[in-house]
Design a protein around this motif. Structure first.
Motif, PDB file in Angstrom:
ATOM      1  N   LEU A  39     -28.194 -21.084 -42.921  1.00  0.00           N
ATOM      2  CA  LEU A  39     -29.104 -20.549 -41.911  1.00  0.00           C
ATOM      3  C   LEU A  39     -30.521 -21.100 -42.088  1.00  0.00           C
ATOM      4  N   PHE A  40     -30.963 -21.210 -43.324  1.00  0.00           N
ATOM      5  CA  PHE A  40     -32.333 -21.643 -43.622  1.00  0.00           C
ATOM      6  C   PHE A  40     -32.611 -23.054 -43.099  1.00  0.00           C
ATOM      7  N   ILE A  41     -31.705 -23.965 -43.378  1.00  0.00           N
ATOM      8  CA  ILE A  41     -31.914 -25.367 -42.992  1.00  0.00           C
ATOM      9  C   ILE A  41     -32.074 -25.501 -41.478  1.00  0.00           C
ATOM     10  N   TYR A  42     -31.154 -24.914 -40.736  1.00  0.00           N
ATOM     11  CA  TYR A  42     -31.183 -25.060 -39.286  1.00  0.00           C
ATOM     12  C   TYR A  42     -32.323 -24.244 -38.656  1.00  0.00           C
ATOM     13  N   THR A  43     -32.600 -23.078 -39.209  1.00  0.00           N
ATOM     14  CA  THR A  43     -33.658 -22.234 -38.650  1.00  0.00           C
ATOM     15  C   THR A  43     -35.026 -22.887 -38.807  1.00  0.00           C
ATOM     16  N   VAL A  44     -35.288 -23.448 -39.972  1.00  0.00           N
ATOM     17  CA  VAL A  44     -36.570 -24.120 -40.203  1.00  0.00           C
ATOM     18  C   VAL A  44     -36.756 -25.262 -39.206  1.00  0.00           C
ATOM     19  N   ILE A  45     -35.697 -26.041 -38.979  1.00  0.00           N
ATOM     20  CA  ILE A  45     -35.765 -27.136 -38.001  1.00  0.00           C
ATOM     21  C   ILE A  45     -36.084 -26.589 -36.609  1.00  0.00           C
ATOM     22  N   GLY A  46     -35.361 -25.534 -36.207  1.00  0.00           N
ATOM     23  CA  GLY A  46     -35.573 -24.945 -34.887  1.00  0.00           C
ATOM     24  C   GLY A  46     -36.967 -24.363 -34.715  1.00  0.00           C
ATOM     25  N   LEU A  47     -37.473 -23.668 -35.734  1.00  0.00           N
ATOM     26  CA  LEU A  47     -38.807 -23.066 -35.645  1.00  0.00           C
ATOM     27  C   LEU A  47     -39.898 -24.132 -35.594  1.00  0.00           C
ATOM     28  N   ILE A  48     -39.742 -25.189 -36.390  1.00  0.00           N
ATOM     29  CA  ILE A  48     -40.730 -26.280 -36.359  1.00  0.00           C
ATOM     30  C   ILE A  48     -40.764 -26.922 -34.969  1.00  0.00           C
ATOM     31  N   LEU A  49     -39.577 -27.154 -34.397  1.00  0.00           N
ATOM     32  CA  LEU A  49     -39.515 -27.731 -33.050  1.00  0.00           C
ATOM     33  C   LEU A  49     -40.182 -26.805 -32.025  1.00  0.00           C
ATOM     34  N   SER A  50     -40.014 -25.505 -32.200  1.00  0.00           N
ATOM     35  CA  SER A  50     -40.608 -24.556 -31.247  1.00  0.00           C
ATOM     36  C   SER A  50     -42.131 -24.614 -31.270  1.00  0.00           C
ATOM     37  N   PHE A  51     -42.717 -24.901 -32.444  1.00  0.00           N
ATOM     38  CA  PHE A  51     -44.177 -24.989 -32.530  1.00  0.00           C
ATOM     39  C   PHE A  51     -44.719 -26.208 -31.774  1.00  0.00           C
ATOM     40  N   PHE A  52     -43.869 -27.225 -31.599  1.00  0.00           N
ATOM     41  CA  PHE A  52     -44.305 -28.427 -30.893  1.00  0.00           C
ATOM     42  C   PHE A  52     -44.304 -28.259 -29.372  1.00  0.00           C
ATOM     43  N   VAL A  53     -43.682 -27.206 -28.863  1.00  0.00           N
ATOM     44  CA  VAL A  53     -43.606 -27.031 -27.406  1.00  0.00           C
ATOM     45  C   VAL A  53     -44.447 -25.855 -26.916  1.00  0.00           C
ATOM     46  N   THR A  54     -45.335 -25.343 -27.777  1.00  0.00           N
ATOM     47  CA  THR A  54     -46.163 -24.197 -27.367  1.00  0.00           C
ATOM     48  C   THR A  54     -47.032 -24.547 -26.161  1.00  0.00           C
ATOM     49  N   GLY A  55     -47.589 -25.764 -26.162  1.00  0.00           N
ATOM     50  CA  GLY A  55     -48.421 -26.170 -25.031  1.00  0.00           C
ATOM     51  C   GLY A  55     -47.630 -26.246 -23.738  1.00  0.00           C
ATOM     52  N   GLN A  56     -46.399 -26.766 -23.813  1.00  0.00           N
ATOM     53  CA  GLN A  56     -45.551 -26.848 -22.624  1.00  0.00           C
ATOM     54  C   GLN A  56     -45.191 -25.454 -22.120  1.00  0.00           C
ATOM     55  N   CYS A  57     -44.963 -24.524 -23.038  1.00  0.00           N
ATOM     56  CA  CYS A  57     -44.653 -23.143 -22.645  1.00  0.00           C
ATOM     57  C   CYS A  57     -45.823 -22.525 -21.886  1.00  0.00           C
ATOM     58  N   ASN A  58     -47.038 -22.798 -22.340  1.00  0.00           N
ATOM     59  CA  ASN A  58     -48.224 -22.289 -21.652  1.00  0.00           C
ATOM     60  C   ASN A  58     -48.334 -22.858 -20.243  1.00  0.00           C
ATOM     61  N   LEU A  59     -48.045 -24.153 -20.092  1.00  0.00           N
ATOM     62  CA  LEU A  59     -48.138 -24.793 -18.776  1.00  0.00           C
ATOM     63  C   LEU A  59     -47.060 -24.283 -17.820  1.00  0.00           C
ATOM     64  N   LEU A  60     -45.904 -23.899 -18.364  1.00  0.00           N
ATOM     65  CA  LEU A  60     -44.823 -23.393 -17.513  1.00  0.00           C
ATOM     66  C   LEU A  60     -45.135 -22.012 -16.940  1.00  0.00           C
ATOM     67  N   GLN A  61     -46.178 -21.365 -17.471  1.00  0.00           N
ATOM     68  CA  GLN A  61     -46.592 -20.084 -16.901  1.00  0.00           C
ATOM     69  C   GLN A  61     -47.262 -20.274 -15.545  1.00  0.00           C
ATOM     70  N   LEU A  62     -47.733 -21.499 -15.286  1.00  0.00           N
ATOM     71  CA  LEU A  62     -48.338 -21.814 -13.994  1.00  0.00           C
ATOM     72  C   LEU A  62     -47.250 -22.014 -12.944  1.00  0.00           C
ATOM     73  N   GLU A  63     -47.651 -22.017 -11.684  1.00  0.00           N
ATOM     74  CA  GLU A  63     -46.713 -22.369 -10.619  1.00  0.00           C
ATOM     75  C   GLU A  63     -46.255 -23.813 -10.821  1.00  0.00           C
ATOM     76  N   ASP A  64     -45.018 -24.099 -10.449  1.00  0.00           N
ATOM     77  CA  ASP A  64     -44.475 -25.442 -10.661  1.00  0.00           C
ATOM     78  C   ASP A  64     -45.338 -26.520 -10.012  1.00  0.00           C
ATOM     79  N   LYS A  65     -45.837 -26.250  -8.792  1.00  0.00           N
ATOM     80  CA  LYS A  65     -46.670 -27.238  -8.097  1.00  0.00           C
ATOM     81  C   LYS A  65     -47.946 -27.522  -8.879  1.00  0.00           C
ATOM     82  N   THR A  66     -48.544 -26.459  -9.434  1.00  0.00           N
ATOM     83  CA  THR A  66     -49.776 -26.622 -10.202  1.00  0.00           C
ATOM     84  C   THR A  66     -49.513 -27.424 -11.472  1.00  0.00           C
ATOM     85  N   ALA A  67     -48.396 -27.095 -12.162  1.00  0.00           N
ATOM     86  CA  ALA A  67     -48.050 -27.803 -13.396  1.00  0.00           C
ATOM     87  C   ALA A  67     -47.799 -29.289 -13.115  1.00  0.00           C
TER      88      ALA A  67
END
Length: 329
Positions: free
Chosen positions: A193-221
């Motif tokens: 669990l540790f090996i795969y979870t660490v990989i998944g969590l690290i990847l999630s930190f790289f998409v925080t900016g994209q998650c913020n932009l997806l809160q906008l309307e699609d046309k605006t993004a």
């Protein structure tokens, strides 16, 4: 607008609560040791009680923390992708799809156990794509996604239960996944669990900016140069990976990925750069709390943490669904 002070206090208090709960969980059971005895037994000299706790309780506690963090972050990511506050890997069928594959691998291909999370990821991704495709009808309706997800979840859960009953529950690993039981988990399970979870969590930190932009309307993004479809796909894959990882080792857990993001937004706001790491800490705390309650509330018998989460999460989901329905009027 949530003040910076409140955000800092929320992080500190939650982290301190998690540490305190860790020490309480270590001492929950017939064997009890003081913090000083625990430290001495772990790092200075051999202690039989500490050794027993280390072999039996530590893997379970750490697995609960990692699994809780993974499911919580998966919920945050799915809600960002779908713009749906009711999205949860358990509710929309991802966890049950992943656990069905985990059950089949555990039962028929035990030598591939270490790779179970990868196979579970495939099962979770198929479930996600199935829900997404069946929900699409000139657009994606949040309520339609939930209804289709519930149906897909019921189908996969029924298949797992049928398989478990059909084999007479003769596969202990299968039964533990179906029932989301972490009682007999070992250090080997934790390492997987540790090996795969660490990989998944690290990847999630790289998409925080994209998650913020997806809160906008699609046309605006799109006007800001964001490839909305590509961003949704990347974030979805990471979300399914985290849910599948947790499900492969722990079993299907419903409502954790629903409850944690809502509480986290109230405490640290909707900025995913803070929301994701805080949800990981809060998810670890809540799932460990559920497991600890399950171990103590009916002692010497145990109630699965998944059952505790269902009892708590069911009413929470109904309240959110009613709020969503009123908001849509």
């Amino acid at each position: 607008m949530i003040s910076r002070r409140k955000k800092v206090i929320s992080f500190i208090v939650t982290a301190a609560a998690l540490l305190a709960l860790f020490l309480i969980s270590v001492n929950t059971g017939s064997l009890k040791v003081s913090p000083s005895e625990l430290f001495r037994g772990l790092f200075i000299e051999y202690d039989s009680n500490v050794a027993t706790i280390y072999d039996l309780r530590f893997p379970r506690i750490l697995i609960a923390m990692l699994g809780g963090a993974a499911m919580a972050v998966s919920g945050v990511l799915l809600q960002a992708v779908m713009k749906n506050p009711l999205a949860d890997p358990g509710i929309i069928g991802i966890s049950s799809g992943a656990s069905l594959v985990a059950v089949l691998i555990t039962a028929f291909f035990p030598k591939l156990y270490f790779f179970t999370p990868l196979f579970s990821f495939i099962g979770g991704m198929l479930a996600f794509l199935l829900v997404y495709s069946l929900s699409y009808k000139g657009g994606l309706s949040p309520l339609r996604i939930i209804l289709v997800g519930v149906a897909v979840n019921a189908m996969f859960t029924g298949l797992m239960s049928a398989f478990n009953s059909g084999t007479g529950s003769s596969y202990s690993g299968v039964a533990s996944i179906v029932n989301a039981n972490i009682t007999m988990k070992t250090w080997s399970d934790f390492e997987t669990l540790f090996i795969y979870t660490v990989i998944g969590l690290i990847l999630s930190f790289f998409v925080t900016g994209q998650c913020n932009l997806l809160q906008l309307e699609d046309k605006t993004a799109r006007s800001l140069g964001v490839n909305v479809t590509k961003s949704r796909m990347i974030i979805s894959v990471i979300a399914v990976l985290l849910a599948a990882i947790s499900t492969a080792v722990i079993g299907p857990i419903s409502f954790l990925g629903l409850i944690v993001p809502h509480i986290a937004r109230l405490l640290v706001g909707s900025n995913h750069r803070l929301l994701i790491p805080y949800s990981a800490v809060l998810g670890a705390f809540i799932f460990l709390l559920a497991d600890t309650i399950g171990r103590t509330v009916a002692y010497p018998y145990e109630i699965s943490a998944a059952v505790i989460m269902s009892v708590i999460g069911g009413p929470f989901f109904i309240i959110l669904l009613r709020r969503s329905s009123h908001a849509g009027k």
